[in-house]
Design an enzyme around this catalytic site. Structure first.
Site, PDB file in Angstrom:
ATOM      1  N   SER A 164       4.266  -0.236  -4.897  1.00  0.00           N
ATOM      2  CA  SER A 164       3.278   0.466  -5.718  1.00  0.00           C
ATOM      3  C   SER A 164       3.956   0.827  -7.027  1.00  0.00           C
ATOM      4  CB  SER A 164       2.827   1.754  -5.016  1.00  0.00           C
ATOM      5  OG  SER A 164       2.202   2.627  -5.943  1.00  0.00           O
ATOM      6  N   TYR A 177       3.969   9.702  -0.178  1.00  0.00           N
ATOM      7  CA  TYR A 177       3.637   8.324  -0.568  1.00  0.00           C
ATOM      8  C   TYR A 177       4.648   7.782  -1.588  1.00  0.00           C
ATOM      9  CZ  TYR A 177       0.766   4.350  -2.122  1.00  0.00           C
ATOM     10  OH  TYR A 177       0.305   3.090  -2.434  1.00  0.00           O
TER      11      TYR A 177
HETATM   12  P1  NAD Z   1      -6.666  -0.153   2.461  1.00  0.00           P
HETATM   13  O1  NAD Z   1      -6.800   1.214   3.019  1.00  0.00           O
HETATM   14  O2  NAD Z   1      -7.888  -0.920   2.132  1.00  0.00           O
HETATM   15  O3  NAD Z   1      -5.756  -1.049   3.391  1.00  0.00           O
HETATM   16  C1  NAD Z   1      -4.661  -0.572   4.116  1.00  0.00           C
HETATM   17  C2  NAD Z   1      -4.577  -1.352   5.397  1.00  0.00           C
HETATM   18  O4  NAD Z   1      -3.426  -0.929   6.145  1.00  0.00           O
HETATM   19  C3  NAD Z   1      -5.796  -1.126   6.297  1.00  0.00           C
HETATM   20  O5  NAD Z   1      -6.185  -2.365   6.850  1.00  0.00           O
HETATM   21  C4  NAD Z   1      -5.253  -0.207   7.370  1.00  0.00           C
HETATM   22  O6  NAD Z   1      -5.963  -0.278   8.597  1.00  0.00           O
HETATM   23  C5  NAD Z   1      -3.844  -0.753   7.489  1.00  0.00           C
HETATM   24  N1  NAD Z   1      -2.943   0.136   8.226  1.00  0.00           N
HETATM   25  C6  NAD Z   1      -2.760   1.472   8.071  1.00  0.00           C
HETATM   26  N2  NAD Z   1      -1.891   1.920   8.989  1.00  0.00           N
HETATM   27  C7  NAD Z   1      -1.515   0.844   9.731  1.00  0.00           C
HETATM   28  C8  NAD Z   1      -0.646   0.655  10.840  1.00  0.00           C
HETATM   29  N3  NAD Z   1       0.032   1.694  11.358  1.00  0.00           N
HETATM   30  N4  NAD Z   1      -0.492  -0.586  11.349  1.00  0.00           N
HETATM   31  C9  NAD Z   1      -1.170  -1.646  10.840  1.00  0.00           C
HETATM   32  N5  NAD Z   1      -2.016  -1.524   9.800  1.00  0.00           N
HETATM   33  C10 NAD Z   1      -2.190  -0.295   9.262  1.00  0.00           C
HETATM   34  O7  NAD Z   1      -5.772   0.043   1.138  1.00  0.00           O
HETATM   35  P2  NAD Z   1      -5.122  -1.033   0.162  1.00  0.00           P
HETATM   36  O8  NAD Z   1      -5.288  -0.486  -1.198  1.00  0.00           O
HETATM   37  O9  NAD Z   1      -5.595  -2.389   0.442  1.00  0.00           O
HETATM   38  O10 NAD Z   1      -3.581  -0.877   0.545  1.00  0.00           O
HETATM   39  C11 NAD Z   1      -2.765  -1.962   0.900  1.00  0.00           C
HETATM   40  C12 NAD Z   1      -1.349  -1.709   0.399  1.00  0.00           C
HETATM   41  O11 NAD Z   1      -1.349  -1.698  -1.028  1.00  0.00           O
HETATM   42  C13 NAD Z   1      -0.747  -0.374   0.850  1.00  0.00           C
HETATM   43  O12 NAD Z   1       0.623  -0.562   1.176  1.00  0.00           O
HETATM   44  C14 NAD Z   1      -0.876   0.478  -0.404  1.00  0.00           C
HETATM   45  O13 NAD Z   1       0.109   1.487  -0.451  1.00  0.00           O
HETATM   46  C15 NAD Z   1      -0.658  -0.567  -1.490  1.00  0.00           C
HETATM   47  N6  NAD Z   1      -1.146  -0.173  -2.807  1.00  0.00           N
HETATM   48  C16 NAD Z   1      -2.481  -0.047  -3.069  1.00  0.00           C
HETATM   49  C17 NAD Z   1      -2.878   0.332  -4.342  1.00  0.00           C
HETATM   50  C18 NAD Z   1      -4.325   0.473  -4.725  1.00  0.00           C
HETATM   51  O14 NAD Z   1      -4.589   0.876  -5.862  1.00  0.00           O
HETATM   52  N7  NAD Z   1      -5.275   0.175  -3.875  1.00  0.00           N
HETATM   53  C19 NAD Z   1      -1.921   0.569  -5.339  1.00  0.00           C
HETATM   54  C20 NAD Z   1      -0.578   0.442  -5.030  1.00  0.00           C
HETATM   55  C21 NAD Z   1      -0.193   0.056  -3.764  1.00  0.00           C
END
Ligand code: NAD
Length: 279
Positions: A164, A177
């Site tokens: 991130s 986080y």
């Molecule tokens: P999201 O909530 O749509 O997806 C997260 C996924 O992780 C979900 O499918 C959830 O069920 C799964 N998950 C959570 N705990 C888990 C576990 N213990 N075992 C297996 N799966 C698990 O959110 P996203 O935005 O798609 O996030 C995906 C990644 O991207 C994360 O690591 C997040 O930190 C990172 N990220 C997202 C953003 C953003 O702006 N959306 C920015 C920076 C980083």
């Protein structure tokens, strides 16, 4: 402003990852889902990991198999060692091997420092950091066992850690986080250094603000969007496909000499946008 899904999705060369087997964690939602689909579009067979939400995982599998590749949904909590070991063993049995790991699963449990419980701190570290460690460790065992197969890829394996912008931007109210992602940065670089001589490439993708369920409050209202755009020089909020495309590139032999790098996919969020007019 936002790109349309159609234009951003159709740019992937269909044979780029042909014959490769990819495991994407947390692939039933958001960035993981888009990444799993993009890998399938690029010709990889894909395991869609999920911890809850089987239906969404099965839908992603359907979308992926429509590209003529194999896909399956595997349930596992990435923070539980036995479950990760069972998942990777099952993938090796059923798909033959693992070539690409996208350690994507992650979550937030936000609170001001003095309100944050140990459980909130621990949960985020367990999933976002320990979960990536466990998946990377198990995938690496398989990469080392198999070694390089030149017809498939120049590398014995590729790991892409989902980080991130908060691996370098401090984030008030999210100390768990931001700490987890800072940890991901150093874990990724250390694994990259350790594994490069074995022809295993470890890199990270660091998204900025991407429209997914994890950050709904940041883009749900017009005011929230306007505030968010102040932080993005490119003046659009990212789509999950923006991140998915970066992952596909890093996983492919097009980027075979890219080792231990974090690719920011953030519309310039890490460029200190406040200094465009101030300072
Ligand atoms: P999201 O909530 O749509 O997806 C997260 C996924 O992780 C979900 O499918 C959830 O069920 C799964 N998950 C959570 N705990 C888990 C576990 N213990 N075992 C297996 N799966 C698990 O959110 P996203 O935005 O798609 O996030 C995906 C990644 O991207 C994360 O690591 C997040 O930190 C990172 N990220 C997202 C953003 C953003 O702006 N959306 C920015 C920076 C980083």
């Amino acid at each position: 402003m936002s790109s349309t899904e159609g234009t951003s999705r159709n740019v992937i060369p269909a044979q780029l990852l042909r014959g490769q087997k990819a495991l994407v964690t947390g692939a039933n939602s958001g960035i993981g889902r888009a990444t799993a689909i993009a890998l399938g579009r690029a010709g990889a067979d894909v395991v869609v990991n999920y911890v809850a939400g089987r239906e969404e995982a099965e839908k992603a599998v359907e979308e992926i198999t429509a590209f003529g590749v194999r896909a399956a949904a595997y349930e596992a909590d990435v923070s539980v060692e036995d479950q990760v070991v069972a998942m990777t063993n099952r993938m090796v049995q059923e798909f033959g091997t693992i070539d690409i790991l996208v350690a994507n699963a992650g979550l937030q449990r936000d609170a001001a420092l003095t309100d944050m419980t140990l459980a909130q701190w621990q949960k985020v570290l367990d999933v976002n950091l320990t979960g990536q460690f466990l998946c990377a460790r198990e995938a690496t065992k398989e990469f080392l066992r198999r070694g390089v197969v030149p017809e498939v890829s120049r590398a014995a394996g590729k790991i892409i850690c989902m980080s991130s912008v908060h691996q370098i931007i401090p984030w008030a109210g999210h100390v768990n986080y931001a700490s987890s992602k800072g940890g991901v940065q150093m874990m990724m670089a250390t694994m990259a250094q350790e594994l490069a001589p074995k022809r295993i490439r470890v890199n990270a993708v660091a998204p900025g603000a991407i429209k997914t369920p994890i950050n709904r409050s940041a883009w749900e209202t017009a005011q929230a969007q306007e505030d968010l755009l102040q932080l993005i020089p490119y003046k659009r909020i990212g789509d999950p496909e923006d991140v998915a495309h970066a992952v596909v590139g890093l996983a492919s032999d097009l980027m075979d000499y890219v080792v231990g790098t974090t690719l920011y996919v953030d519309g310039g969020m890490t460029l200190f946008p406040g200094f465009a007019t101030g300072g």
